[in-house]
Design a protein around this motif. Structure first.
Motif, short mmCIF file in Angstrom:
data_model
loop_
_atom_site.label_atom_id
_atom_site.label_comp_id
_atom_site.label_asym_id
_atom_site.label_seq_id
_atom_site.Cartn_x
_atom_site.Cartn_y
_atom_site.Cartn_z
N ASP A 5 -27.90 9.45 21.62
CA ASP A 5 -27.37 8.47 22.56
C ASP A 5 -26.31 7.59 21.91
O ASP A 5 -25.33 7.22 22.51
N TYR A 6 -26.51 7.25 20.65
CA TYR A 6 -25.57 6.42 19.91
C TYR A 6 -25.56 6.97 18.50
O TYR A 6 -26.57 6.93 17.82
N PRO A 7 -24.45 7.55 18.06
CA PRO A 7 -24.49 8.34 16.84
C PRO A 7 -24.80 7.57 15.55
O PRO A 7 -25.13 8.18 14.56
N PHE A 8 -24.68 6.25 15.57
CA PHE A 8 -25.04 5.51 14.36
C PHE A 8 -25.91 4.32 14.76
O PHE A 8 -25.46 3.40 15.42
N ASP A 9 -27.17 4.37 14.36
CA ASP A 9 -28.13 3.31 14.69
C ASP A 9 -28.15 2.30 13.55
O ASP A 9 -28.61 2.59 12.45
N THR A 10 -27.64 1.11 13.81
CA THR A 10 -27.58 0.09 12.75
C THR A 10 -28.96 -0.43 12.37
O THR A 10 -29.10 -1.08 11.34
N ASP A 11 -29.98 -0.13 13.18
CA ASP A 11 -31.35 -0.52 12.83
C ASP A 11 -32.05 0.55 11.99
O ASP A 11 -33.21 0.39 11.62
N ASN A 12 -31.35 1.65 11.71
CA ASN A 12 -31.92 2.71 10.88
C ASN A 12 -32.45 2.11 9.58
O ASN A 12 -31.76 1.35 8.90
N ASN A 33 -15.15 0.65 14.60
CA ASN A 33 -14.11 1.24 15.45
C ASN A 33 -13.90 0.36 16.68
O ASN A 33 -14.51 -0.72 16.80
N ALA A 34 -13.09 0.81 17.62
CA ALA A 34 -12.73 -0.01 18.78
C ALA A 34 -13.92 -0.34 19.66
O ALA A 34 -13.92 -1.35 20.37
N THR A 35 -14.97 0.50 19.62
CA THR A 35 -16.15 0.24 20.46
C THR A 35 -17.16 -0.66 19.75
O THR A 35 -18.20 -0.97 20.32
N GLY A 36 -16.87 -1.04 18.51
CA GLY A 36 -17.79 -1.88 17.75
C GLY A 36 -18.78 -1.09 16.92
O GLY A 36 -19.61 -1.66 16.23
N ARG A 37 -18.68 0.25 16.97
CA ARG A 37 -19.57 1.10 16.19
C ARG A 37 -19.17 1.05 14.72
O ARG A 37 -18.00 1.16 14.39
N PRO A 38 -20.14 0.87 13.80
CA PRO A 38 -19.80 0.91 12.38
C PRO A 38 -19.19 2.26 12.03
O PRO A 38 -19.72 3.31 12.40
N ALA A 39 -18.05 2.25 11.35
CA ALA A 39 -17.36 3.49 11.04
C ALA A 39 -17.22 3.73 9.54
O ALA A 39 -17.18 4.87 9.10
N MET A 40 -17.18 2.64 8.74
CA MET A 40 -16.94 2.80 7.31
C MET A 40 -17.41 1.55 6.58
O MET A 40 -17.42 0.46 7.14
N LEU A 56 -19.32 6.36 7.83
CA LEU A 56 -20.64 6.34 8.49
C LEU A 56 -20.57 7.27 9.69
O LEU A 56 -19.92 6.97 10.68
N LEU A 57 -21.24 8.42 9.59
CA LEU A 57 -21.11 9.45 10.62
C LEU A 57 -22.21 9.39 11.67
O LEU A 57 -21.97 9.42 12.86
N ASP A 58 -23.46 9.39 11.22
CA ASP A 58 -24.58 9.38 12.15
C ASP A 58 -25.82 8.94 11.40
O ASP A 58 -25.79 8.72 10.19
N THR A 59 -26.91 8.81 12.13
CA THR A 59 -28.19 8.47 11.53
C THR A 59 -29.23 9.46 12.01
O THR A 59 -29.09 10.06 13.08
N ALA A 60 -30.25 9.63 11.22
CA ALA A 60 -31.39 10.46 11.61
C ALA A 60 -32.63 9.57 11.56
O ALA A 60 -32.81 8.78 10.64
N GLU A 61 -33.46 9.69 12.55
CA GLU A 61 -34.63 8.83 12.68
C GLU A 61 -35.91 9.66 12.58
O GLU A 61 -36.00 10.72 13.18
N ASP A 62 -36.87 9.14 11.84
CA ASP A 62 -38.19 9.78 11.76
C ASP A 62 -39.05 9.18 12.87
O ASP A 62 -39.87 8.31 12.64
#
Length: 197
Positions: A5-12, A33-40, A56-62
């Motif tokens: 749903d959101y490729p980078f979860d800042t709460d990861n 980036n322009a949408t506020g998503r962390p990019a680097m 910062l590409l994506d996150t994986a959640e357990d």
């Protein structure tokens, strides 16, 4: 499991721990980036001012639903969950053992969702052969149950669920192409008790 749903979860949790540890040694500059998503992130060495950047590409959640499978000293099986992820199920094991002296062994096990009838070979969990040989269950004392598919010869299990009743669990049929016959054990799925109890 990727968060699609959101490729980078800042709460990861790994990302948050990284920021904490890196912040003790580096100055950290975040780029969105322009949408506020962390990019680097740029990490700057405090003393030399040398720097490098990480994309910062994506996150994986357990967070895949798991249950803690428990076996008592006489190999009676019980399930405890659902719990969010393998790590959470592992963390619950000491709490469960402290409240039930009969428990001899536990292991976290992913819950195969009943909507999917195909069981992948990677989903089979190996258990000790002596437990596989003697494993049994009691009549479920909860409304929520899991179906344990037990291959005693290979000492492997898959847990399917949760189901709202034992009848629903026994009515579920997997695609069995290529798999040997297995025992079907309906096991009570006990909700986790708060750790303060």
């Amino acid at each position: 499991m990727l968060d699609t749903d959101y490729p980078f979860d800042t709460d990861n949790r790994a990302y948050q721990r990284f920021l904490t540890l890196a912040g003790e040694h580096f100055e950290i500059v975040g780029w969105n980036n322009a949408t506020g998503r962390p990019a680097m992130l740029t990490l700057i060495d405090i003393s030399s001012r040398d720097a490098f950047s990480l994309a910062l590409l994506d996150t994986a959640e357990d967070r895949q639903p798991h249950a803690l499978l428990a076996a008592t000293t006489d190999a009676t099986l019980s399930l405890h969950g659902p719990l969010a992820g393998s790590a959470t199920a592992c963390d619950y094991a000491p709490h469960l053992a402290m409240h039930n002296a009969d428990i001899a062994a536990t292991t976290p096990a992913a819950l195969h969702h009943p909507d999917t009838t195909t069981i992948d070979t990677s989903e089979w969990l190996t258990i000790p052969p002596d437990i596989a040989a003697a494993a049994h269950t009691q009549t479920p004392d909860t409304t929520s149950v899991g179906l344990v598919l037990l291959d005693r010869d290979r000492a492997q299990i898959v847990i399917v669920g949760p189901f709202p009743s034992p009848d629903d669990a026994q009515a579920w049929q997997p695609d069995t192409d290529g798999w040997p016959p297995v025992d079907r054990l309906t096991v009570a799925l006990h909700p986790p008790t708060p750790k303060g109890d």
